[in-house]
Design an enzyme around this catalytic site. Structure first.
Site, short mmCIF file in Angstrom:
data_model
loop_
_atom_site.label_atom_id
_atom_site.label_comp_id
_atom_site.label_asym_id
_atom_site.label_seq_id
_atom_site.Cartn_x
_atom_site.Cartn_y
_atom_site.Cartn_z
N THR A 70 0.84 -1.20 0.00
CA THR A 70 0.00 0.00 0.00
C THR A 70 0.87 1.25 0.00
O THR A 70 0.65 2.17 -0.79
CB THR A 70 -0.94 -0.01 1.22
OG1 THR A 70 -1.77 -1.18 1.12
CG2 THR A 70 -1.82 1.22 1.26
N ASN A 149 -5.00 -9.39 -8.23
CA ASN A 149 -5.12 -10.12 -6.96
C ASN A 149 -6.41 -10.92 -6.82
O ASN A 149 -6.48 -11.82 -6.01
CB ASN A 149 -4.98 -9.14 -5.79
CG ASN A 149 -5.87 -7.94 -5.93
OD1 ASN A 149 -5.74 -7.18 -6.88
ND2 ASN A 149 -6.79 -7.75 -5.02
N GLN A 178 1.44 -9.18 -6.24
CA GLN A 178 1.01 -10.57 -6.37
C GLN A 178 1.93 -11.41 -7.25
O GLN A 178 1.82 -12.64 -7.26
CB GLN A 178 -0.42 -10.65 -6.93
CG GLN A 178 -1.50 -10.20 -5.96
CD GLN A 178 -1.67 -11.12 -4.75
OE1 GLN A 178 -1.25 -12.29 -4.76
NE2 GLN A 178 -2.27 -10.61 -3.70
N SER A 198 5.56 -6.46 -1.66
CA SER A 198 5.14 -6.59 -0.26
C SER A 198 5.59 -7.93 0.32
O SER A 198 5.28 -8.98 -0.24
CB SER A 198 3.62 -6.48 -0.20
OG SER A 198 3.18 -6.71 1.10
N HIS A 200 4.81 -9.73 2.98
CA HIS A 200 3.94 -10.75 3.59
C HIS A 200 3.25 -11.64 2.56
O HIS A 200 2.58 -12.60 2.91
CB HIS A 200 2.94 -10.12 4.57
CG HIS A 200 1.82 -9.35 3.95
ND1 HIS A 200 0.57 -9.90 3.78
CD2 HIS A 200 1.73 -8.08 3.48
CE1 HIS A 200 -0.25 -8.97 3.25
NE2 HIS A 200 0.45 -7.87 3.06
N THR A 236 12.60 5.88 11.01
CA THR A 236 13.58 4.87 11.40
C THR A 236 13.18 3.53 10.80
O THR A 236 12.04 3.09 10.91
CB THR A 236 13.66 4.78 12.94
OG1 THR A 236 13.99 6.07 13.42
CG2 THR A 236 14.71 3.77 13.39
N CYS A 323 -9.05 -7.05 1.74
CA CYS A 323 -9.24 -5.69 2.23
C CYS A 323 -10.68 -5.20 2.10
O CYS A 323 -11.10 -4.31 2.80
CB CYS A 323 -8.35 -4.73 1.46
SG CYS A 323 -6.75 -5.42 1.11
C1 PLP Z 1 -2.05 -6.33 -5.95
C2 PLP Z 1 -1.90 -5.80 -4.56
N1 PLP Z 1 -1.40 -4.57 -4.37
C3 PLP Z 1 -1.23 -4.06 -3.14
C4 PLP Z 1 -1.57 -4.77 -2.02
C5 PLP Z 1 -1.36 -4.15 -0.66
O1 PLP Z 1 -0.21 -4.67 -0.06
P1 PLP Z 1 0.02 -4.53 1.55
O2 PLP Z 1 -0.93 -5.48 2.19
O3 PLP Z 1 1.45 -4.91 1.75
O4 PLP Z 1 -0.24 -3.11 1.89
C6 PLP Z 1 -2.10 -6.06 -2.15
C7 PLP Z 1 -2.54 -6.83 -0.97
O5 PLP Z 1 -3.49 -7.57 -1.01
C8 PLP Z 1 -2.27 -6.59 -3.47
O6 PLP Z 1 -2.76 -7.81 -3.66
#
Ligand code: PLP
Length: 382
Positions: A70, A149, A178, A198, A200, A236, A323
């Protein structure tokens, strides 16, 4: 419980957890401090930047650590918009971006920018021709995701990037959240200026990620302050998480290709099983989709009901993206493919990960068959 929601997030690898723990215990210094503890911490960051750069095929200075996908998307899009608004105020993106791109573009519209949201075909793919037609003299940015996604559809990033090379003043951002670790991401070859990643999503820690930013490219920083990350991202650094992400990237370098091949194999098996179930419609295209995502609909049944019926049988899947899965309206992404409301409202996303097995997929197909056969009962429940 069998976890089939790896696009929402993945379980951190035990070795990643170990690295994060060790970094918290040992490298607690502030990387900006000039004493020994600071230098040790700075060295950890330096190593992590090198690992990420080697994996992406770029320079370490082109890696900016952020708090995740994000933030990387916001930093890239707003950073370009605010820096280059004197050149033009037009942005090209697609109608199927993640909210971390789509809503940022909507926000920029409210700030006076003009945004073209390109349509997609029935597979959820944007056409390169449409991108070509949309780019104008005042277009400062094209932002297209690599893998969607919700559907898993792969977008023609290489072709768009290749074409955009003739317009050096139109920057190219790719949300690669993704795709990273699942598909090659050739930032240099494809002329990508900015890419979001990202941790995670690939068994790294939550709340950390990368913004690849081409060398020499100036963007307005989202966060001002102590001038960390070359002044582009003050604050930081989250060193333990960054160290954990570097470990997860190292593991991708060693096992990512093999894992992706195995995932493709499992996905093929899953698709085969699902296509034999009456009333189950596979929305993800068979060709040109990521190895880990299968989106399916059960027209006549509500996605949430299917999700909970599968959960009762021991399987965790998702509806829309994690989300926005609470909202009771059809997915913007699925609707953009021309899918009718009923099919879109009954869609669930199955996303596989490195820990899943063929046996789990087999059990899942049996569970889906059972849930599908309860269709008339489910319909009443809707
Ligand atoms: C295509 C895509 N972009 C951005 C994000 C957001 O990433 P984060 O959860 O690290 O903020 C996601 C998370 O589902 C995603 O699938």
């Amino acid at each position: 419980m069998i976890y089939f929601d790896n696009s929402a997030t993945t379980r951190p690898h035990p070795q990643v957890i170990e690295v994060v723990k060790r970094a918290m215990e040992t490298y607690f210094g502030n990387p900006s401090s000039l004493h020994q503890k600071g230098l040790e911490a700075e060295n950890v960051l330096k190593q992590a930047r090198l690992v990420a750069a080697q994996y992406l095929g770029c320079k370490p200075s082109e890696i900016l650590f952020t708090s995740g996908g994000t933030e990387s998307n916001n930093a890239a899009i707003k950073g370009v918009a605010f820096q280059y608004q004197g050149r033009g105020k037009h942005i090209v993106t697609t109608s199927i971006e993640h909210p971390a791109v789509y809503d940022v573009c909507k926000q920029l519209e409210s700030f006076g920018f003009s945004v073209t949201f390109l349509p997609v075909d029935r597979d959820g793919r944007v056409s390169v021709e449409d991108v070509k037609k949309a780019v104008r003299d005042d277009t400062i940015l094209v932002s297209v995701m690599h893998v969607n996604n919700e559907l898993g559809t792969i977008q023609p990033i290489a072709e768009i990037g290749e074409w955009l090379k003739q317009f050096p003043k139109t920057l190219f951002h790719v949300d690669a959240v993704q795709s990273f670790g699942k598909l090659p991401l050739r930032v240099k070859e494809w002329g990508i200026d900015l890419a979001s990643i990202s941790a995670h999503k690939f068994h790294g820690p939550r709340g950390t990620g990368i913004l690849f930013k081409r060398e020499g490219l100036i963007i307005q920083p989202l966060l001002m302050g102590g001038g960390q990350e070359g002044g582009f991202r003050s604050g930081t650094e989250n060193l333990p998480a960054v160290a954990g992400m570097a470990k997860a990237i190292r593991m991708l370098a060693e096992e990512g290709k093999r894992d992706a091949d195995r995932l493709s194999e499992l996905t093929r098996y899953l698709r085969e099983g699902l296509s034999s179930i009456s009333g189950c419609v596979i929305n993800t295209p068979a060709e040109g989709s990521a190895p880990h995502i299968v989106n399916v609909s059960f027209p006549g049944m509500k996605a949430e009901v299917v999700l909970h019926a599968l959960e009762e049988r021991g399987f965790l899947v998702s509806t829309k993206s994690a989300c926005s899965s609470k909202a009771d309206e059809p997915s913007r992404v699925l609707t953009a493919t021309g899918m009718d409301r009923e099919q879109a409202l009954s869609a669930i996303r199955i996303s596989l990960g490195r820990e899943n097995t063929a046996e789990e997929v087999e059990k899942f197909i049996a569970a889906v068959r059972e849930v599908g056969s309860m269709r008339s009962y489910m319909k009443e429940k809707v």
